[in-house]
Design a protein around this motif. Structure first.
Motif, short mmCIF file in Angstrom:
data_model
loop_
_atom_site.label_atom_id
_atom_site.label_comp_id
_atom_site.label_asym_id
_atom_site.label_seq_id
_atom_site.Cartn_x
_atom_site.Cartn_y
_atom_site.Cartn_z
N THR A 45 0.82 -1.21 0.00
CA THR A 45 0.00 0.00 0.00
C THR A 45 0.86 1.26 0.00
OG1 THR A 45 -1.72 -1.19 1.24
CG2 THR A 45 -1.88 1.21 1.17
N ILE A 46 1.90 1.28 0.81
CA ILE A 46 2.72 2.48 0.95
C ILE A 46 3.68 2.66 -0.22
CG2 ILE A 46 4.52 3.57 2.36
CD1 ILE A 46 3.14 2.45 4.82
N PHE A 47 4.25 1.56 -0.72
CA PHE A 47 5.29 1.67 -1.75
C PHE A 47 4.75 1.61 -3.18
CE2 PHE A 47 7.89 0.87 1.89
CZ PHE A 47 9.14 1.37 1.58
N TYR A 111 -11.97 -2.65 1.07
CA TYR A 111 -11.02 -1.60 0.71
C TYR A 111 -9.76 -2.18 0.10
CZ TYR A 111 -7.19 1.68 1.62
OH TYR A 111 -6.06 2.46 1.51
N ILE A 112 -9.26 -3.28 0.67
CA ILE A 112 -8.05 -3.90 0.15
C ILE A 112 -8.31 -4.49 -1.24
CG2 ILE A 112 -6.35 -5.73 0.53
CD1 ILE A 112 -6.76 -5.32 3.54
N LEU A 113 -9.52 -5.04 -1.46
CA LEU A 113 -9.86 -5.53 -2.80
C LEU A 113 -9.90 -4.38 -3.81
CD1 LEU A 113 -12.66 -8.14 -1.98
CD2 LEU A 113 -10.34 -8.60 -2.79
N PHE A 152 -6.66 3.89 5.05
CA PHE A 152 -5.53 3.02 5.39
C PHE A 152 -5.30 3.00 6.89
CE2 PHE A 152 -0.90 2.79 6.22
CZ PHE A 152 -0.64 1.52 5.75
N GLY A 153 -5.29 4.17 7.51
CA GLY A 153 -5.07 4.27 8.95
C GLY A 153 -6.18 3.62 9.76
N LEU A 154 -7.42 3.83 9.37
CA LEU A 154 -8.55 3.23 10.08
C LEU A 154 -8.55 1.71 9.93
CD1 LEU A 154 -11.57 5.65 9.41
CD2 LEU A 154 -10.54 5.07 11.62
N THR A 155 -8.23 1.23 8.73
CA THR A 155 -8.20 -0.21 8.51
C THR A 155 -7.14 -0.87 9.38
OG1 THR A 155 -8.94 0.08 6.21
CG2 THR A 155 -7.90 -2.02 6.77
N LEU A 156 -5.93 -0.31 9.40
CA LEU A 156 -4.86 -0.88 10.21
C LEU A 156 -5.19 -0.80 11.70
CD1 LEU A 156 -1.51 0.31 8.59
CD2 LEU A 156 -2.43 -2.00 8.68
N ALA A 221 -6.86 -9.62 1.75
CA ALA A 221 -8.26 -9.25 1.96
C ALA A 221 -9.08 -10.46 2.39
CB ALA A 221 -8.84 -8.65 0.67
N ILE A 222 -8.86 -11.60 1.76
CA ILE A 222 -9.57 -12.82 2.13
C ILE A 222 -9.23 -13.23 3.55
CG2 ILE A 222 -9.82 -15.28 1.61
CD1 ILE A 222 -9.36 -14.60 -1.33
#
Length: 231
Positions: A45-47, A111-113, A152-156, A221-222
């Motif tokens: 996600t970051i890179f 979100y990841i999907l 991203f922050g909320l998911t983590l 995600a799965i």
């Protein structure tokens, strides 16, 4: 020292040590994190290509690394502030809303999907047209208005990091760690902007790299959604 006093100290020492071990055990248990899913998700996600990395690469090509540093520091600051807000918000929601962790796990998986789809179609193109360099404030504001950073922050915070101790130290160190990952990513894109764009100029290279990254995100995600537990 008489025997009675020595026996009292020995009894006290023996009673304290198990408590300390239990306390340490509880802390370790609280730090139960799925690193196998967290690490690749954070790195991809970051890179991967996004507003931060593409703008950093563009500035690196146009202005050079030194003039890009204020913008990169602004990204670090903004990322830190948004992630800190996400941790505080997630802590509150986890404490007040029943089954919030399960709900956000499903939302986070979706979100990841979506990220996997975006990664599959990601572009590595940057502009070499000369323009004024972006500033520190530009870097900060880019994070504050970027919904990708917030989600991203909320998911983590609500899933992978839901079980970490909710202390002042963790609320400073965790955002700082991910903000540092962010500036490592943008710095890499700034320094290697030309190399990345040249390497990823070939369509088949882009397709292979993006497909591998997207497939990794789908697996994450799965795993996050808990579908594996059904079988």
């Amino acid at each position: 020292m008489d025997c009675e006093h020595y026996g009292h100290l020995l009894f006290r020492e023996c009673s304290i040590r198990p408590c300390a071990r239990r306390k340490k055990s509880n802390i370790v248990q609280d730090m139960d994190i799925d690193y196998a899913a967290l690490v690749p998700f954070a790195i991809i996600t970051i890179f991967s290509p996004g507003p931060n990395n593409i703008l950093a690469a563009t500035m690196g090509i146009r202005q050079g690394y030194r003039k890009t540093v204020p913008f990169l520091l602004g990204i670090w600051t903004g990322f830190f502030l948004v992630f800190l807000l996400c941790m505080v918000l997630a802590t509150t929601l986890l404490a007040t809303i029943t089954h919030f962790e399960q709900i956000i796990s499903i939302v986070g998986a979706c979100y990841i999907l979506w990220l996997a789809y975006r990664t599959l179609n990601a572009s590595y193109a940057v502009s070499e047209e000369q323009k004024a360099p972006l500033t520190y404030l530009d870097g900060v504001m880019l994070q504050l208005i970027n919904p990708k950073v917030l989600i991203f922050g909320l998911t983590l915070s609500s899933t992978f990091l839901a079980q970490i101790p909710k202390t002042l130290l963790t609320h400073i160190l965790v955002p700082a760690m991910f903000a540092t990952m962010s500036i490592m990513s943008t710095s890499s894109w700034t320094l290697a902007g030309k190399v990345i764009t040249r390497t990823m100029r070939h369509r088949w290279t882009v397709r292979i790299v993006n497909t591998i990254l997207a497939m990794m995100l789908v697996v994450i995600a799965i795993d996050l959604s808990g579908v594996w537990n059904i079988f």
